[in-house]
Enzyme design. Structure first.
Site, mmCIF file in Angstrom:
data_model
loop_
_atom_site.group_PDB
_atom_site.id
_atom_site.type_symbol
_atom_site.label_atom_id
_atom_site.label_comp_id
_atom_site.label_asym_id
_atom_site.label_seq_id
_atom_site.Cartn_x
_atom_site.Cartn_y
_atom_site.Cartn_z
ATOM 1 N N LYS A 275 -11.360 -39.175 -2.787
ATOM 2 C CA LYS A 275 -11.983 -40.607 -1.435
ATOM 3 C C LYS A 275 -12.410 -42.185 -2.070
ATOM 4 O O LYS A 275 -11.623 -42.561 -3.147
ATOM 5 C CB LYS A 275 -13.342 -40.682 -1.543
ATOM 6 C CG LYS A 275 -14.021 -38.880 -0.649
ATOM 7 C CD LYS A 275 -15.772 -38.931 -0.981
ATOM 8 C CE LYS A 275 -16.250 -37.825 -0.011
ATOM 9 N NZ LYS A 275 -15.834 -37.544 1.494
ATOM 10 N N ARG A 349 -17.603 -27.090 3.455
ATOM 11 C CA ARG A 349 -17.087 -25.297 3.909
ATOM 12 C C ARG A 349 -16.954 -24.043 3.097
ATOM 13 O O ARG A 349 -17.382 -23.015 3.134
ATOM 14 C CB ARG A 349 -16.078 -25.328 4.750
ATOM 15 C CG ARG A 349 -14.915 -26.058 4.035
ATOM 16 C CD ARG A 349 -14.231 -26.615 5.787
ATOM 17 N NE ARG A 349 -14.626 -27.988 5.847
ATOM 18 C CZ ARG A 349 -13.447 -28.563 6.716
ATOM 19 N NH1 ARG A 349 -12.569 -28.462 6.936
ATOM 20 N NH2 ARG A 349 -13.952 -29.893 6.998
#
Ligand code: BES
Ligand code: MN
Ligand code: ZN
Length: 495
Positions: A275, A349
């Protein structure tokens, strides 16, 4: 912190501050406000008659009584009577606590009057929630600033009507809010404190205190169990992953459980798909779903809810070292499906895939997960609601309704097959990303592949789990969202 119901006579109570809601158009001609006016030697009626207090939502005036009874009375405008719902009650009670804090008082009394909009138990629960939430601060790693050094520790509630219902509402609200405050504290702890093993230890502490069963899978047991998706995310980090399972056995033996799953990613740097630096510190909040699930189990146990409830928290860091998963890697999940990892930052996920598959094996009557899963949900709904996505329309509606009652709202997005198509991979059963379009939905479609035919819903809480602290019962930082929603839903299921 103490929150108790004390009956219907606040005017003979020795209290440093009494908080009273003033809706628009209120008069002091009869009822409680008339008695209060007498206590205040007529200054309330003079104030209202002069039009200096109109009951608008921001109005706040402190008056001083002489003699015995409340030393101060804070009149808090709450707007239109017809709009004085449970959420407005929560905010009103929270404002009472914040005024006490500002005045350097450690105690406050709150007058409960729903103005015909909420039944006693609902009114009292909302008020207790607002007050107990408002009193929370994260102070364990910082000296308290000079100003606002007091912490309100004693909240008393008084009101007319069904005393048993009011007392029960206060009891429930205190338990729910104290649990949400636990979630907030866990959220607020930085990544170097709140590691996966720390979350597991906190869950074990809650379990020991509240009579829950707890099982913690370390990496050896995760490998034995076949949970290679969790291990894949964790392999780039020196901190070991954990899968935490909490069980409340409040229902009949053998009765299908309700399963709650919460993402417990204790720091999300993105992995190799790293990120950008600005705001990355907020990724300590990527365990917010897990914190809420641990907290919800605490509340469910304390409330003695008559249902079997299981909380599952997959917990890992998402960092990057020489062992980290790489874009293009293909991993084996517990459910037997293979996943091509296109973006290592779509890690939530992955850990949820194994946790949901584990949960599905318990044969639940329903399974709900909550996760700070996608930035895209902030684009869809802003910060005013979580997204709820489900393979079962009535479950989705139950959650929407529980969200509205608890003040932690969620709103549905669809899971049509066209979205699942975006996850098709050349070389594995699924890709872990489905492109920028409909990002929250494709993430949920990914999760759906791991729940089998269990009625399941996913709450994407990336926009609602933490923030600037705009409401009177919030502070800048973790909100504990969706602890209240989860507890409300479980209680509605338990009947
Ligand atoms: N933890 C983040 C999601 C997130 C973003 C939470 C902002 C709170 C605030 C999640 O693991 C993530 O990185 N999601 C990616 C998915 C993308 C790579 C498909 C995202 O939302 O950008
Ligand atoms: Mn990520
Ligand atoms: Zn994440």
């Amino acid at each position: 912190m103490q929150a108790v119901f004390l009956g219907s006579d606040p005017l003979s109570l020795d209290t440093p501050l009494l908080a009273v809601a003033i809706p628009e158009g209120a008069t002091a001609s009869d009822g409680f406000l008339a008695r209060l006016d007498a206590h205040l030697a007529g200054s309330l009626s003079r104030l209202l008659d002069a039009g200096d207090l109109k009951g608008k939502a921001k109005d706040e005036i402190v008056l001083y009584g002489g003699g015995p009874g409340p030393k101060r009375v804070v009149l808090l405008g709450v707007g239109k009577t017809a709009e004085f719902d449970a959420e407005q009650v929560r905010r009103f009670a929270a404002r009472g606590v914040r005024v006490a804090e500002r005045l350097g008082l450690d105690a406050v009394s709150v007058w409960l009057d729903g103005h015909g909009q909420s039944a006693g138990a609902v009114l009292a629960q909302a008020a207790a929630e607002g007050a107990v939430l408002a009193a929370w601060r994260f102070t364990e790693l910082k000296k308290l600033p000079e100003e606002g050094q007091t912490q309100v520790i004693d909240v008393r509630f008084l009101g007319e009507g069904d005393a048993a219902a009011l007392a029960e509402g206060v009891r429930v609200g205190e338990i729910v809010a104290r649990a949400e405050n636990l979630a907030r504290t866990l959220q607020s702890r930085p990544g170097n404190v709140a590691t996966p093993s720390h979350l597991a230890a906190e869950a074990a502490r809650v379990a020991a205190e509240r009579g829950l069963a707890v099982t913690v899978f370390d990496e050896a047991r995760l490998a034995e169990g076949g949970m290679h998706a969790i291990l894949a995310v964790s392999q780039g980090s020196d901190q070991e992953a954990r899968l935490i399972v909490l069980e409340h056995k409040g229902g009949a033996e053998g009765e299908a459980p309700l399963v709650l799953v919460g993402k417990g990613l204790t720091f999300d740097a993105g992995g190799i798909s790293i990120k950008p630096a600005p705001g990355m510190e907020d990724m300590k909040y990527d365990m917010s779903g897990g914190a809420a699930v641990i907290a919800a189990l605490q509340a469910v146990a304390e409330l003695g809810v008559k249902a079997n409830v299981v909380g599952i928290v997959p917990s890992s860091e998402n960092l990057l070292n020489g062992k980290a998963i790489k874009p293009g890697d293909i991993i084996h999940t517990l459910a037997g499906k293979t996943v091509e990892v296109i973006n290592t930052d779509a890690e939530g996920r992955l850990i949820l895939a194994d946790a949901l598959a584990w949960g599905a094996r318990l044969g639940p009557s329903a399974m709900v997960d909550c996760a700070t899963l996608t930035g895209a949900v902030v684009i869809s709904l802003g910060r005013h609601a979580a997204a709820v996505m489900s393979n079962d329309e009535s479950l989705s509606e139950e959650l929407r309704a529980a969200g509205a009652r608890s003040g932690e709202r969620c709103w549905p997005l669809p899971l049509w097959p066209e979205y699942t198509k975006q996850l098709e991979s050349e070389s594995a059963d699924l890709m872990n990303v489905g492109g920028r379009e409909g990002g929250s939905i494709t993430a949920a479609c990914f999760l759906k592949e791991f729940v089998g035919d269990v009625p399941w819903a996913h709450l994407d809480i990336a926009g609602t789990a933490y923030g600037d602290g705009k409401l009177p019962y919030q502070r800048k930082g973790g909100y504990g969202f969706p602890t209240r929603l989860l507890v409300e839903w479980v209680r509605s299921r338990a009947g």
